[in-house]
Scaffold this active site. Sequence first.
Site, PDB file in Angstrom:
ATOM      1  N   ASN A 194      13.893  25.246   3.552  1.00 15.30           N
ATOM      2  CA  ASN A 194      15.328  25.452   3.693  1.00 15.30           C
ATOM      3  C   ASN A 194      15.991  25.047   2.363  1.00 15.30           C
ATOM      4  O   ASN A 194      15.878  23.893   1.940  1.00 15.30           O
ATOM      5  CB  ASN A 194      15.826  24.587   4.856  1.00 15.30           C
ATOM      6  CG  ASN A 194      17.311  24.712   5.072  1.00 15.30           C
ATOM      7  OD1 ASN A 194      18.094  24.701   4.127  1.00 15.30           O
ATOM      8  ND2 ASN A 194      17.719  24.815   6.326  1.00 15.30           N
ATOM      9  N   HIS A 229      20.410  22.814   0.580  1.00 11.16           N
ATOM     10  CA  HIS A 229      20.955  21.697  -0.194  1.00 11.16           C
ATOM     11  C   HIS A 229      20.995  21.953  -1.690  1.00 11.16           C
ATOM     12  O   HIS A 229      21.651  21.216  -2.426  1.00 11.16           O
ATOM     13  CB  HIS A 229      20.226  20.401   0.161  1.00 11.16           C
ATOM     14  CG  HIS A 229      20.538  20.009   1.577  1.00 11.16           C
ATOM     15  ND1 HIS A 229      21.827  19.946   2.048  1.00 11.16           N
ATOM     16  CD2 HIS A 229      19.748  19.727   2.625  1.00 11.16           C
ATOM     17  CE1 HIS A 229      21.807  19.639   3.332  1.00 11.16           C
ATOM     18  NE2 HIS A 229      20.555  19.503   3.706  1.00 11.16           N
ATOM     19  N   HIS A 262      21.042  28.572   6.041  1.00  7.70           N
ATOM     20  CA  HIS A 262      21.990  28.529   7.158  1.00  7.70           C
ATOM     21  C   HIS A 262      23.348  28.977   6.625  1.00  7.70           C
ATOM     22  O   HIS A 262      23.968  28.269   5.832  1.00  7.70           O
ATOM     23  CB  HIS A 262      22.059  27.086   7.687  1.00  7.70           C
ATOM     24  CG  HIS A 262      22.909  26.925   8.905  1.00  7.70           C
ATOM     25  ND1 HIS A 262      22.981  25.750   9.610  1.00  7.70           N
ATOM     26  CD2 HIS A 262      23.738  27.786   9.556  1.00  7.70           C
ATOM     27  CE1 HIS A 262      23.804  25.882  10.639  1.00  7.70           C
ATOM     28  NE2 HIS A 262      24.281  27.124  10.607  1.00  7.70           N
ATOM     29  N   ARG A 295      26.756  29.019   7.275  1.00  7.72           N
ATOM     30  CA  ARG A 295      27.687  28.391   8.225  1.00  7.72           C
ATOM     31  C   ARG A 295      29.039  29.091   8.203  1.00  7.72           C
ATOM     32  O   ARG A 295      29.424  29.648   7.171  1.00  7.72           O
ATOM     33  CB  ARG A 295      27.887  26.920   7.841  1.00  7.72           C
ATOM     34  CG  ARG A 295      26.732  26.039   8.236  1.00  7.72           C
ATOM     35  CD  ARG A 295      27.003  24.608   7.812  1.00  7.72           C
ATOM     36  NE  ARG A 295      26.073  23.719   8.470  1.00  7.72           N
ATOM     37  CZ  ARG A 295      26.294  23.130   9.642  1.00  7.72           C
ATOM     38  NH1 ARG A 295      27.447  23.303  10.260  1.00  7.72           N
ATOM     39  NH2 ARG A 295      25.391  22.350  10.175  1.00  7.72           N
ATOM     40  N   ARG A 355      30.003  25.908   3.825  1.00  5.87           N
ATOM     41  CA  ARG A 355      30.004  24.668   3.041  1.00  5.87           C
ATOM     42  C   ARG A 355      28.887  24.630   2.003  1.00  5.87           C
ATOM     43  O   ARG A 355      28.962  23.894   1.041  1.00  5.87           O
ATOM     44  CB  ARG A 355      29.919  23.450   3.954  1.00  5.87           C
ATOM     45  CG  ARG A 355      28.569  23.267   4.601  1.00  5.87           C
ATOM     46  CD  ARG A 355      28.481  21.955   5.314  1.00  5.87           C
ATOM     47  NE  ARG A 355      29.282  21.964   6.531  1.00  5.87           N
ATOM     48  CZ  ARG A 355      29.035  21.159   7.573  1.00  5.87           C
ATOM     49  NH1 ARG A 355      28.056  20.284   7.498  1.00  5.87           N
ATOM     50  NH2 ARG A 355      29.773  21.203   8.644  1.00  5.87           N
ATOM     51  N   GLU A 404      19.427  31.214   9.405  1.00  7.12           N
ATOM     52  CA  GLU A 404      19.873  30.331  10.482  1.00  7.12           C
ATOM     53  C   GLU A 404      21.351  30.565  10.692  1.00  7.12           C
ATOM     54  O   GLU A 404      22.104  30.683   9.708  1.00  7.12           O
ATOM     55  CB  GLU A 404      19.663  28.903   9.975  1.00  7.12           C
ATOM     56  CG  GLU A 404      19.002  27.988  10.934  1.00  7.12           C
ATOM     57  CD  GLU A 404      18.856  26.633  10.300  1.00  7.12           C
ATOM     58  OE1 GLU A 404      17.869  26.455   9.578  1.00  7.12           O
ATOM     59  OE2 GLU A 404      19.727  25.774  10.489  1.00  7.12           O
ATOM     60  N   THR A 438      22.814  20.193  11.581  1.00  6.11           N
ATOM     61  CA  THR A 438      22.642  20.589  12.975  1.00  6.11           C
ATOM     62  C   THR A 438      22.225  19.362  13.787  1.00  6.11           C
ATOM     63  O   THR A 438      21.255  18.688  13.444  1.00  6.11           O
ATOM     64  CB  THR A 438      21.555  21.685  13.086  1.00  6.11           C
ATOM     65  OG1 THR A 438      21.778  22.623  12.043  1.00  6.11           O
ATOM     66  CG2 THR A 438      21.625  22.372  14.417  1.00  6.11           C
ATOM     67  N   GLU A 442      12.274  27.332  17.952  1.00  8.91           N
ATOM     68  CA  GLU A 442      12.022  26.294  16.947  1.00  8.91           C
ATOM     69  C   GLU A 442      12.310  24.971  17.632  1.00  8.91           C
ATOM     70  O   GLU A 442      13.441  24.716  18.075  1.00  8.91           O
ATOM     71  CB  GLU A 442      12.921  26.470  15.719  1.00  8.91           C
ATOM     72  CG  GLU A 442      12.675  25.355  14.698  1.00  8.91           C
ATOM     73  CD  GLU A 442      13.514  25.480  13.436  1.00  8.91           C
ATOM     74  OE1 GLU A 442      13.877  26.609  13.035  1.00  8.91           O
ATOM     75  OE2 GLU A 442      13.818  24.410  12.852  1.00  8.91           O
ATOM     76  N   HIS A 483      13.397  19.951  11.484  1.00  8.42           N
ATOM     77  CA  HIS A 483      14.550  19.057  11.374  1.00  8.42           C
ATOM     78  C   HIS A 483      14.078  17.623  11.180  1.00  8.42           C
ATOM     79  O   HIS A 483      13.347  17.091  12.003  1.00  8.42           O
ATOM     80  CB  HIS A 483      15.494  19.124  12.573  1.00  8.42           C
ATOM     81  CG  HIS A 483      16.910  18.858  12.146  1.00  8.42           C
ATOM     82  ND1 HIS A 483      17.371  17.605  11.874  1.00  8.42           N
ATOM     83  CD2 HIS A 483      17.934  19.696  11.862  1.00  8.42           C
ATOM     84  CE1 HIS A 483      18.630  17.663  11.467  1.00  8.42           C
ATOM     85  NE2 HIS A 483      18.991  18.930  11.443  1.00  8.42           N
TER      86      HIS A 483
HETATM   87  N1  PXP Z   1      15.645  23.679  11.296  1.00  7.56           N
HETATM   88  C1  PXP Z   1      16.955  23.830  11.623  1.00  7.56           C
HETATM   89  C2  PXP Z   1      17.290  24.691  12.793  1.00  7.56           C
HETATM   90  C3  PXP Z   1      17.964  23.204  10.864  1.00  7.56           C
HETATM   91  O1  PXP Z   1      19.240  23.354  11.200  1.00  7.56           O
HETATM   92  C4  PXP Z   1      17.588  22.442   9.738  1.00  7.56           C
HETATM   93  C5  PXP Z   1      18.654  21.809   8.888  1.00  7.56           C
HETATM   94  O2  PXP Z   1      19.401  22.743   8.248  1.00  7.56           O
HETATM   95  C6  PXP Z   1      16.213  22.321   9.428  1.00  7.56           C
HETATM   96  C7  PXP Z   1      15.269  22.928  10.249  1.00  7.56           C
HETATM   97  C8  PXP Z   1      15.738  21.530   8.264  1.00  7.56           C
HETATM   98  O3  PXP Z   1      16.047  20.194   8.482  1.00  7.56           O
HETATM   99  P1  PXP Z   1      15.858  19.162   7.312  1.00  7.56           P
HETATM  100  O4  PXP Z   1      16.818  19.553   6.232  1.00  7.56           O
HETATM  101  O5  PXP Z   1      16.163  17.852   7.941  1.00  7.56           O
HETATM  102  O6  PXP Z   1      14.431  19.287   6.848  1.00  7.56           O
END
Ligand code: PXP
Length: 389
Positions: A159, A162, A195, A197, A201, A222, A253, A303, A343
């Site tokens: 992901n 960030h 994601h 949003r 953001r 996402e 999330t 997921e 997550h």
């Molecule tokens: N899966 C989902 C559905 C999420 O919303 C996120 C966070 O954006 C992640 C996985 C990844 O989580 P993390 O950034 O804590 O690894």
Amino acid sequence: MPVLISSELNDSSPPVREQHLREVAAHLLYICGRSEAELSIMLVSDERMAELNQVYRNRKGPTNVLSFSLMEGRDAEMAGNMLGDVVISVETAAREAARDKVTVNRRLVVLLVHGLAHLLGYDHERSDREADLMTKMEKELLQQLNGQRRKNMMKLAINVDHVATLREARGIDEPDPVLAAGICELAGAEGIVVHLREDRRHIQDRDVRLLRQTVKTKLNLEMGATEEIIKIALQVRPDMVTLVPEKRKELTTEGGLNVSGQKKKISGAIDRMSKAGIPVSLFIDPDSRQIKASRNVGATFVEIHTGTYADATSEKEQDEEFKKIADAAEEAFEAGLRVNAGHGLNYVNTAQIAALDTIEELSIGHAVMSRAIFVGLDQAVREMLALMM
Ligand code: PXP
């Protein structure tokens, strides 16, 4: 009925998925070329197992599994196609499952394989050579069963939200999540997740459109199931979408979707995606109700939310949360859903989840990006992949 299961368990016994065990046993007989054979499986308590152990082996206390062959001794002529009984103590299996950090149902399969190998004439007490042969046979049977599950290493999807968070903090055009995605893929990631949003953001529309053109592995979008974002998804056509609950005030999330509470909205979104050929994953807590609802609304994937496991503050709590994830992944897999998880996964807690053969892919963002600041993105992805082997 080639496999007969009888159970002497009560309400306080660990839950057993008898139908699953019956199917596995039937498949094992098939693999062994004994489809025509009849097998009886008896699920008993420790107390009952201790009695059998005393009477038949003159040993004290319960054991995990005992086999009673009908192909030997004076019963052999009468046996016909009946192989015999495999008796398993579910309480001992549950303790061993906790020790091995696997589900009770998984442990029952391992014990069933052991018991069946005995019925087929293998033995581990007569000599070392025979013990080796039996171990080899059991390994082969388990491998063939696992062949129905994930055969290869679990996949890692990164992901890159960030990277965009950092860019947006300055309001300029770097660092670029599109470039980051390419580096992740070159390092071995097999998917990119973003994601989009509602409040934009971090990830912007431009990122999603460019990623659609540049991602060579798999782009997973996402999103909340809102009209605006659904329309964008239908235009961009990612390789899959993951529906998540989205709250404006949350930092990230916060939990899984309540699929059972909003079936109409979610099945509507899934229908629209399906018509465009886009598979849908639902981000859910490790909860049986949500798994059933996910299957009912027609999701392709779930997921499983690993956030509570990741946030656990004691080993005991983490073990409990892990068990919920393992059981949920097993249930979803057996229900025909494809299973991802994610997550809060990091360099300490990921290996345990990666060992679950019901899960095909992990979605990880924050931990990899945090490490990338110090060691570089390529290295951070490779280190995570190494942990998942
Ligand atoms: N899966 C989902 C559905 C999420 O919303 C996120 C966070 O954006 C992640 C996985 C990844 O989580 P993390 O950034 O804590 O690894």
